[in-house]
Design a protein around this motif. Structure first.
Motif, PDB file in Angstrom:
ATOM      1  N   LYS A   5       0.865  -1.175   0.000  1.00  0.00           N
ATOM      2  CA  LYS A   5       0.000   0.000   0.000  1.00  0.00           C
ATOM      3  C   LYS A   5       0.900   1.224   0.000  1.00  0.00           C
ATOM      4  O   LYS A   5       1.750   1.381   0.871  1.00  0.00           O
ATOM      5  CB  LYS A   5      -0.879  -0.005   1.244  1.00  0.00           C
ATOM      6  N   PHE A   6       0.708   2.061  -1.007  1.00  0.00           N
ATOM      7  CA  PHE A   6       1.498   3.279  -1.118  1.00  0.00           C
ATOM      8  C   PHE A   6       0.569   4.474  -0.958  1.00  0.00           C
ATOM      9  O   PHE A   6      -0.504   4.514  -1.535  1.00  0.00           O
ATOM     10  CB  PHE A   6       2.200   3.359  -2.483  1.00  0.00           C
ATOM     11  N   ARG A   7       1.005   5.412  -0.221  1.00  0.00           N
ATOM     12  CA  ARG A   7       0.227   6.636  -0.050  1.00  0.00           C
ATOM     13  C   ARG A   7       0.880   7.750  -0.861  1.00  0.00           C
ATOM     14  O   ARG A   7       2.099   7.831  -0.937  1.00  0.00           O
ATOM     15  CB  ARG A   7       0.166   7.026   1.417  1.00  0.00           C
ATOM     16  N   LEU A   8       0.025   8.576  -1.426  1.00  0.00           N
ATOM     17  CA  LEU A   8       0.502   9.731  -2.179  1.00  0.00           C
ATOM     18  C   LEU A   8       0.357  10.976  -1.312  1.00  0.00           C
ATOM     19  O   LEU A   8      -0.676  11.191  -0.686  1.00  0.00           O
ATOM     20  CB  LEU A   8      -0.314   9.922  -3.456  1.00  0.00           C
ATOM     21  N   TYR A   9       1.376  11.760  -1.334  1.00  0.00           N
ATOM     22  CA  TYR A   9       1.326  13.056  -0.664  1.00  0.00           C
ATOM     23  C   TYR A   9       1.742  14.114  -1.683  1.00  0.00           C
ATOM     24  O   TYR A   9       2.845  14.648  -1.628  1.00  0.00           O
ATOM     25  CB  TYR A   9       2.250  13.073   0.558  1.00  0.00           C
ATOM     26  N   GLU A  15      -1.664  17.873  -7.080  1.00  0.00           N
ATOM     27  CA  GLU A  15      -3.039  17.554  -6.710  1.00  0.00           C
ATOM     28  C   GLU A  15      -4.032  18.208  -7.671  1.00  0.00           C
ATOM     29  O   GLU A  15      -5.017  17.596  -8.075  1.00  0.00           O
ATOM     30  CB  GLU A  15      -3.305  18.004  -5.279  1.00  0.00           C
TER      31      GLU A  15
END
Length: 78
Positions: A5-9, A15
């Motif tokens: 699981k990768f989170r994007l910031y 964005e």
């Protein structure tokens, strides 16, 4: 099986670009559904005409836009 699981910031600019891409996808999806295109080829032909008429669509990859027609065509088959 391994799952990751990768989170994007994303920064604000990234964005905003992501939101624009999602908005174009939504508009094209709804356009294809409202105009009752039944085959993927019809949608892709209409897409080429739309890209000539709507300059905003020239900013997006055609493969991405064609994938929307594939998704709509698959939804009609169910």
């Amino acid at each position: 099986m391994l799952n990751y699981k990768f989170r994007l910031y994303p920064v604000m600019e990234q964005e905003q670009r992501l939101v624009k891409v999602l908005e174009i996808n939504r508009i094209m999806y709804n356009y294809f559904i409202l105009n009752n295109f039944r085959s993927r080829n019809d949608m892709n032909f209409a897409l080429t005409e739309l890209k000539e008429q709507q300059p905003i669509l020239r900013n997006y990859y055609s493969k991405m836009l064609r994938m929307i027609s594939t998704t709509v065509a698959a939804a009609w088959m169910v």
